[in-house]
Design a protein around this motif. Structure first.
Motif, PDB file in Angstrom:
ATOM      1  N   UNK A   1       0.767  -1.240   0.046  1.00  0.00           N
ATOM      2  CA  UNK A   1       0.199  -0.133  -0.055  1.00  0.00           C
ATOM      3  C   UNK A   1       0.944   1.154  -0.113  1.00  0.00           C
ATOM      4  N   UNK A   2       0.621   2.200  -1.055  1.00  0.00           N
ATOM      5  CA  UNK A   2       1.471   3.252  -0.989  1.00  0.00           C
ATOM      6  C   UNK A   2       0.877   4.467  -0.410  1.00  0.00           C
ATOM      7  N   UNK A   3       1.345   5.696   0.358  1.00  0.00           N
ATOM      8  CA  UNK A   3       0.822   6.591   0.600  1.00  0.00           C
ATOM      9  C   UNK A   3       1.434   7.609   0.117  1.00  0.00           C
ATOM     10  N   UNK A   4       0.892   8.808  -0.610  1.00  0.00           N
ATOM     11  CA  UNK A   4       1.591   9.779  -1.324  1.00  0.00           C
ATOM     12  C   UNK A   4       1.675  10.961  -0.524  1.00  0.00           C
ATOM     13  N   UNK A   5       0.935  11.142   0.439  1.00  0.00           N
ATOM     14  CA  UNK A   5       0.962  12.241   1.375  1.00  0.00           C
ATOM     15  C   UNK A   5       2.396  12.488   2.245  1.00  0.00           C
ATOM     16  N   UNK A   6       2.516  13.660   2.709  1.00  0.00           N
ATOM     17  CA  UNK A   6       3.619  13.738   3.354  1.00  0.00           C
ATOM     18  C   UNK A   6       3.448  13.194   4.852  1.00  0.00           C
ATOM     19  N   UNK A   7       4.345  12.291   5.157  1.00  0.00           N
ATOM     20  CA  UNK A   7       3.825  11.230   6.642  1.00  0.00           C
ATOM     21  C   UNK A   7       4.847  11.805   7.540  1.00  0.00           C
ATOM     22  N   UNK A   8       5.746  12.822   7.231  1.00  0.00           N
ATOM     23  CA  UNK A   8       7.092  13.188   8.151  1.00  0.00           C
ATOM     24  C   UNK A   8       6.442  13.510   9.618  1.00  0.00           C
ATOM     25  N   UNK A   9       5.280  13.876   9.843  1.00  0.00           N
ATOM     26  CA  UNK A   9       5.021  14.129  11.266  1.00  0.00           C
ATOM     27  C   UNK A   9       4.324  13.105  11.813  1.00  0.00           C
ATOM     28  N   UNK A  10       4.196  11.920  11.398  1.00  0.00           N
ATOM     29  CA  UNK A  10       3.628  10.743  11.832  1.00  0.00           C
ATOM     30  C   UNK A  10       4.907   9.561  12.427  1.00  0.00           C
ATOM     31  N   UNK A  11       4.867   9.229  13.802  1.00  0.00           N
ATOM     32  CA  UNK A  11       6.029   8.434  14.004  1.00  0.00           C
ATOM     33  C   UNK A  11       5.545   7.022  13.413  1.00  0.00           C
ATOM     34  N   UNK A  12       6.658   6.150  13.134  1.00  0.00           N
ATOM     35  CA  UNK A  12       6.332   4.810  12.455  1.00  0.00           C
ATOM     36  C   UNK A  12       5.649   3.958  13.148  1.00  0.00           C
ATOM     37  N   UNK A  13       5.418   4.047  14.418  1.00  0.00           N
ATOM     38  CA  UNK A  13       4.684   2.944  15.334  1.00  0.00           C
ATOM     39  C   UNK A  13       3.100   3.243  15.078  1.00  0.00           C
ATOM     40  N   UNK A  14       2.647   4.640  14.601  1.00  0.00           N
ATOM     41  CA  UNK A  14       1.425   4.787  14.213  1.00  0.00           C
ATOM     42  C   UNK A  14       0.786   3.873  13.017  1.00  0.00           C
ATOM     43  N   UNK A  15       1.898   3.436  12.325  1.00  0.00           N
ATOM     44  CA  UNK A  15       1.538   2.594  11.069  1.00  0.00           C
ATOM     45  C   UNK A  15       1.723   1.062  11.443  1.00  0.00           C
ATOM     46  N   UNK A  16       2.837   0.871  12.217  1.00  0.00           N
ATOM     47  CA  UNK A  16       3.330  -0.415  12.661  1.00  0.00           C
ATOM     48  C   UNK A  16       2.102  -1.241  13.416  1.00  0.00           C
ATOM     49  N   UNK A  17       1.316  -0.292  14.184  1.00  0.00           N
ATOM     50  CA  UNK A  17       0.347  -0.885  15.063  1.00  0.00           C
ATOM     51  C   UNK A  17      -1.110  -1.210  14.388  1.00  0.00           C
TER      52      UNK A  17
END
Ligand code: PEP
Ligand code: MN
Length: 344
Positions: free
Chosen positions: A39-55
């Motif tokens: 799954x690709x996300x094109x938006x800027x995710x720099x403000x999101x820590x990786x654990x938000x996605x990992x969980x």
């Protein structure tokens, strides 16, 4: 960002992941190839820590395609220009030279004249010294900074000196043209934020064990506070080798030149800890694309208050200045590092 779903990635699982992303205000696009689904996300995710996605249930791992150090890696010209017109990160490499420590007024003024004659563009000299032993010479402090500015007045050379604490930033600003953050403080995020609010350019040295990603993120700390005038300095990293004080990682210079528009200079003095290696490594640094050198020079190296083993004489500095000119003439534009696209 790329999200890799846990296998086997069924349609329900992919939809649930995309719905979780939507709750974060992001759009997930499912990409299918013959042997993988991501799954690709094109938006800027720099403000999101990786654990938000990992969980998110059903997520195997996440891959950040773009570095989080967005200011330090943005495709922009980021050369540093000093008030006297000297450009660091421009067409010609700059040489910063002087003693490890300011030892007295007469000493620093004398060396300043000597390094200028030998081709240096800036004067270095530590007033606040980060020494391994608390019983070693700790530097002259504010008095040392005043002597440095007197040397600047006498020679016209801009000066660079290290500060080690937030309380020293304001005190040092009137006396120095560039503030140095030493290797030991690369991870001192409060200090990085403090100098990020300074109007002075910052020379940031790489920590002994810092990855390039950590190094660039340290620069990002400074830049995030508004100070875009950052110069990176490769000064060697810790390795298993004992012949040299540190292992001078010149591949990092070429790699950084591909990763960041910030100027990158090399410190062959701390990088080797040996005066006999300073000239060869200076040549190598310029040949691999460094924007300059910072070198410890002393008029009487064996009597230096600190780092005498790695201090070179003014005569050697003169040879290095000539090497730099010869290399620039011989290599010209080839000094610029350009990406090489692999041929299949
Ligand atoms: C220095 O430049 O005097 C110094 C202490 O360097 P580093 O922080 O790289 O050890
Ligand atoms: Mn030193």
């Amino acid at each position: 960002m790329i999200i890799v779903p846990r296998k086997p990635a069924g349609p329900e699982q992919l939809t649930n992941i995309c719905q979780s992303l939507a709750r974060l205000g992001l759009t997930g696009q499912i990409l299918n190839s013959s042997n993988a689904t991501v799954i690709s996300i094109q938006e800027d995710v720099s403000q999101f820590p990786s654990h938000v996605f990992n969980q998110i249930p059903g997520v195997e791992k996440v891959i950040r395609v773009q570095s989080q150090a967005t200011l330090a890696t943005a495709d922009k010209t980021r050369s540093v220009k000093l008030p006297n017109g000297l450009v660091i990160g421009g067409q010609t490499p700059v040489i910063m030279a002087g003693p490890c420590a300011v030892e007295g007024q007469a000493q620093i003024v004398h060396i300043a004249h000597k390094v200028k004659e030998a081709g240096a563009h800036l004067l270095r000299g530590g007033a606040f010294k980060p020494r391994t032993s608390p019983y070693d010479f700790q530097g002259l402090g504010l008095e040392g900074l005043k002597y440095l500015s007197e040397a600047r007045e006498a020679t016209g050379l801009p000066v660079i000196s290290e500060i080690m604490a937030s309380s020293q930033v304001e005190a040092a600003e009137p006396y120095v043209d560039i503030l140095q953050i030493g290797a030991r403080n690369m991870y001192n995020y409060e200090l990085l934020k403090e100098v990020g609010a300074s109007t002075r350019p910052i020379l940031l040295k790489r920590g002994f064990s810092a990855t390039l990603n950590e190094f660039l993120n340290a620069a990002e700390y400074i830049m995030s506070q508004g100070n875009m005038q950052v110069i990176l300095c490769e000064r060697g990293i810790r390795s298993f080798e004992t012949q040299m004080r540190n292992t001078l990682d010149l591949a990092s210079v070429a790699a950084l030149k591909l990763m960041t528009p910030l100027p990158v200079i090399v410190d062959p003095s701390h990088g080797t800890g040996r005066r006999d290696l300073v000239r060869p490594m200076s040549r190598a640094a310029i040949a691999c694309g460094a924007d300059g050198l910072i070198i410890e020079v002393h008029d009487n190296p064996t009597a230096a208050f600190s780092d005498g083993e790695q201090a070179i004489t003014v005569e050697t500095l003169e040879k290095i200045s000539k090497d730099v000119s010869s290399l620039c003439q011989a290599l010209g534009q080839d000094l610029r590092v350009t990406p090489v696209i692999a041929q299949s």
